[in-house]
Design a protein around this motif. Structure first.
Motif, PDB file in Angstrom:
ATOM      1  N   GLY A   3      41.645  23.013   9.817  1.00  0.00           N
ATOM      2  CA  GLY A   3      40.439  23.331  10.571  1.00  0.00           C
ATOM      3  C   GLY A   3      40.424  24.745  11.092  1.00  0.00           C
ATOM      4  N   LYS A   4      39.713  24.932  12.165  1.00  0.00           N
ATOM      5  CA  LYS A   4      39.495  26.253  12.735  1.00  0.00           C
ATOM      6  C   LYS A   4      40.650  26.650  13.652  1.00  0.00           C
ATOM      7  N   ILE A   5      41.081  27.888  13.542  1.00  0.00           N
ATOM      8  CA  ILE A   5      42.133  28.425  14.412  1.00  0.00           C
ATOM      9  C   ILE A   5      41.484  29.405  15.382  1.00  0.00           C
ATOM     10  N   ILE A   6      41.617  29.107  16.661  1.00  0.00           N
ATOM     11  CA  ILE A   6      41.007  29.935  17.703  1.00  0.00           C
ATOM     12  C   ILE A   6      42.088  30.431  18.646  1.00  0.00           C
ATOM     13  N   THR A   7      42.156  31.727  18.824  1.00  0.00           N
ATOM     14  CA  THR A   7      43.051  32.321  19.818  1.00  0.00           C
ATOM     15  C   THR A   7      42.256  32.677  21.063  1.00  0.00           C
ATOM     16  N   VAL A   8      42.739  32.230  22.210  1.00  0.00           N
ATOM     17  CA  VAL A   8      42.213  32.690  23.492  1.00  0.00           C
ATOM     18  C   VAL A   8      43.206  33.753  23.966  1.00  0.00           C
ATOM     19  N   GLY A   9      42.798  35.019  23.894  1.00  0.00           N
ATOM     20  CA  GLY A   9      43.761  36.089  24.107  1.00  0.00           C
ATOM     21  C   GLY A   9      43.248  37.197  25.002  1.00  0.00           C
ATOM     22  N   ALA A  10      44.198  37.813  25.700  1.00  0.00           N
ATOM     23  CA  ALA A  10      43.877  38.942  26.575  1.00  0.00           C
ATOM     24  C   ALA A  10      45.121  39.792  26.752  1.00  0.00           C
ATOM     25  N   ILE A  11      44.915  41.069  26.997  1.00  0.00           N
ATOM     26  CA  ILE A  11      46.025  41.973  27.277  1.00  0.00           C
ATOM     27  C   ILE A  11      46.438  41.866  28.736  1.00  0.00           C
ATOM     28  N   VAL A 104      46.100  37.860  13.475  1.00  0.00           N
ATOM     29  CA  VAL A 104      46.095  37.970  12.016  1.00  0.00           C
ATOM     30  C   VAL A 104      45.816  36.617  11.358  1.00  0.00           C
ATOM     31  N   LEU A 105      46.173  35.521  12.045  1.00  0.00           N
ATOM     32  CA  LEU A 105      46.066  34.196  11.443  1.00  0.00           C
ATOM     33  C   LEU A 105      44.846  33.394  11.911  1.00  0.00           C
ATOM     34  N   SER A 106      44.108  33.902  12.889  1.00  0.00           N
ATOM     35  CA  SER A 106      43.005  33.139  13.481  1.00  0.00           C
ATOM     36  C   SER A 106      41.677  33.376  12.772  1.00  0.00           C
ATOM     37  N   ASP A 107      40.799  32.405  12.921  1.00  0.00           N
ATOM     38  CA  ASP A 107      39.410  32.560  12.485  1.00  0.00           C
ATOM     39  C   ASP A 107      38.584  33.252  13.564  1.00  0.00           C
ATOM     40  N   LEU A 108      38.964  32.996  14.825  1.00  0.00           N
ATOM     41  CA  LEU A 108      38.194  33.493  15.966  1.00  0.00           C
ATOM     42  C   LEU A 108      39.132  33.837  17.103  1.00  0.00           C
ATOM     43  N   VAL A 109      38.876  34.946  17.767  1.00  0.00           N
ATOM     44  CA  VAL A 109      39.565  35.253  19.023  1.00  0.00           C
ATOM     45  C   VAL A 109      38.514  35.291  20.128  1.00  0.00           C
ATOM     46  N   LEU A 110      38.791  34.569  21.197  1.00  0.00           N
ATOM     47  CA  LEU A 110      37.933  34.545  22.371  1.00  0.00           C
ATOM     48  C   LEU A 110      38.648  35.334  23.466  1.00  0.00           C
ATOM     49  N   VAL A 111      37.998  36.384  23.948  1.00  0.00           N
ATOM     50  CA  VAL A 111      38.604  37.285  24.927  1.00  0.00           C
ATOM     51  C   VAL A 111      37.950  37.071  26.292  1.00  0.00           C
ATOM     52  N   ALA A 124      39.263  47.224  26.278  1.00  0.00           N
ATOM     53  CA  ALA A 124      39.420  48.303  25.303  1.00  0.00           C
ATOM     54  C   ALA A 124      40.722  48.153  24.523  1.00  0.00           C
ATOM     55  N   ASP A 125      41.787  47.729  25.211  1.00  0.00           N
ATOM     56  CA  ASP A 125      43.086  47.586  24.555  1.00  0.00           C
ATOM     57  C   ASP A 125      43.085  46.452  23.531  1.00  0.00           C
ATOM     58  N   ILE A 126      42.512  45.312  23.905  1.00  0.00           N
ATOM     59  CA  ILE A 126      42.521  44.210  22.936  1.00  0.00           C
ATOM     60  C   ILE A 126      41.512  44.465  21.818  1.00  0.00           C
ATOM     61  N   ALA A 127      40.447  45.212  22.112  1.00  0.00           N
ATOM     62  CA  ALA A 127      39.509  45.587  21.050  1.00  0.00           C
ATOM     63  C   ALA A 127      40.225  46.413  19.983  1.00  0.00           C
ATOM     64  N   ALA A 128      41.137  47.288  20.417  1.00  0.00           N
ATOM     65  CA  ALA A 128      41.913  48.092  19.467  1.00  0.00           C
ATOM     66  C   ALA A 128      42.845  47.206  18.633  1.00  0.00           C
ATOM     67  N   LEU A 129      43.459  46.205  19.261  1.00  0.00           N
ATOM     68  CA  LEU A 129      44.321  45.273  18.524  1.00  0.00           C
ATOM     69  C   LEU A 129      43.514  44.466  17.503  1.00  0.00           C
ATOM     70  N   ILE A 130      42.313  44.097  17.883  1.00  0.00           N
ATOM     71  CA  ILE A 130      41.450  43.337  16.969  1.00  0.00           C
ATOM     72  C   ILE A 130      41.109  44.173  15.739  1.00  0.00           C
ATOM     73  N   GLU A 131      40.812  45.442  15.965  1.00  0.00           N
ATOM     74  CA  GLU A 131      40.519  46.339  14.839  1.00  0.00           C
ATOM     75  C   GLU A 131      41.730  46.447  13.912  1.00  0.00           C
ATOM     76  N   GLU A 132      42.932  46.525  14.478  1.00  0.00           N
ATOM     77  CA  GLU A 132      44.158  46.574  13.669  1.00  0.00           C
ATOM     78  C   GLU A 132      44.324  45.284  12.874  1.00  0.00           C
ATOM     79  N   ALA A 133      44.110  44.154  13.552  1.00  0.00           N
ATOM     80  CA  ALA A 133      44.291  42.853  12.893  1.00  0.00           C
ATOM     81  C   ALA A 133      43.327  42.679  11.731  1.00  0.00           C
ATOM     82  N   ARG A 134      42.135  43.242  11.846  1.00  0.00           N
ATOM     83  CA  ARG A 134      41.135  43.085  10.783  1.00  0.00           C
ATOM     84  C   ARG A 134      41.518  43.804   9.496  1.00  0.00           C
TER      85      ARG A 134
END
Length: 214
Positions: A3-11, A104-111, A124-134
């Motif tokens: 199914g769907k993999i969702i990360t709830v993440g924050a710096i 890298v492994l999720s379908d969705l990250v909720l910040v 801003a910091d996690i937005a940069a990590l998201i860009e890297e992960a993409r």
């Protein structure tokens, strides 16, 4: 099953990340889904809350595991992801190998973020990590949600407007307000959907968020 993999993440810590992850996981289980909650935070709070839930014999039971190391998380998730309909990962509080692996492994990250300047800057910091992960996971969807929001005032609107500066994230206009019922429920390994007495406003906010995510 897969199914769907969702990360709830924050710096940044203190944004209500674990409470939100618990509520999402339990809400999906109450909807009849087979859910796995992965605690990828070294503080191990989500796993502790679900242990309390299990000791109380509360149903539905939620499968959980604690993988704060990125390599371990990556290996276990790839090995076991097909056994569950929904996988919720509670990750971050800081820039960690587990958070990076989860992205890298999720379908969705909720910040989740609070209506405070320091929280908005941390976006801003996690937005940069998201860009890297993409670069490795180009289909990764990223949503920002105002959590522990103020009951009233302009700070909520100001914070939401500031997130628009980060194109890596889409802002969800489904704020979760700061409520004692939410914290009390999580402390007992419960969702606000299960807590008594019922807090109808908190339940409505969570249901609105769930509809937006799923």
């Amino acid at each position: 099953m897969g199914g769907k993999i969702i990360t709830v993440g924050a710096i940044k810590g203190g944004v209500g990340k674990t409470t939100l992850a618990l509520n999402i996981a339990i809400a999906r289980a109450l909807a009849g889904r087979d859910v796995w909650l992965i605690d990828a935070d070294r503080q191990d709070t989500a796993s502790t809350a679900l242990a309390i839930r299990g000791e109380a014999g509360r149903q539905p039971a939620i499968a959980t595991a604690h993988y704060p190391d990125g390599s371990q998380l990556r290996t276990q998730l790839r090995h076991q992801r097909g056994k569950f309909e929904d996988i919720i990962i509670d990750a971050g509080g800081r820039d960690s190998t587990a958070l990076r692996a989860a992205l890298v492994l999720s379908d969705l990250v909720l910040v989740p973020f609070q209506p405070r300047s320091l929280d908005v800057w941390a976006v801003a910091d996690i937005a940069a990590l998201i860009e890297e992960a993409r670069a490795l996971n180009p289909e990764l969807q990223a949503l920002a949600v105002l959590n522990l929001a103020d009951p009233a005032g302009t700070d909520n609107d100001d914070a939401a407007a500031a997130v628009a500066d980060y194109p890596a994230l889409q802002y969800l206009n489904t704020p979760i307000r700061r409520r004692k019922s939410v914290a009390n429920a999580a402390g007992n390994g419960l969702s606000v959907l299960e807590q008594t007495p019922r807090d109808e406003k908190a339940i409505m906010e969570l249901n609105t968020l769930m509809q937006s995510i799923f």
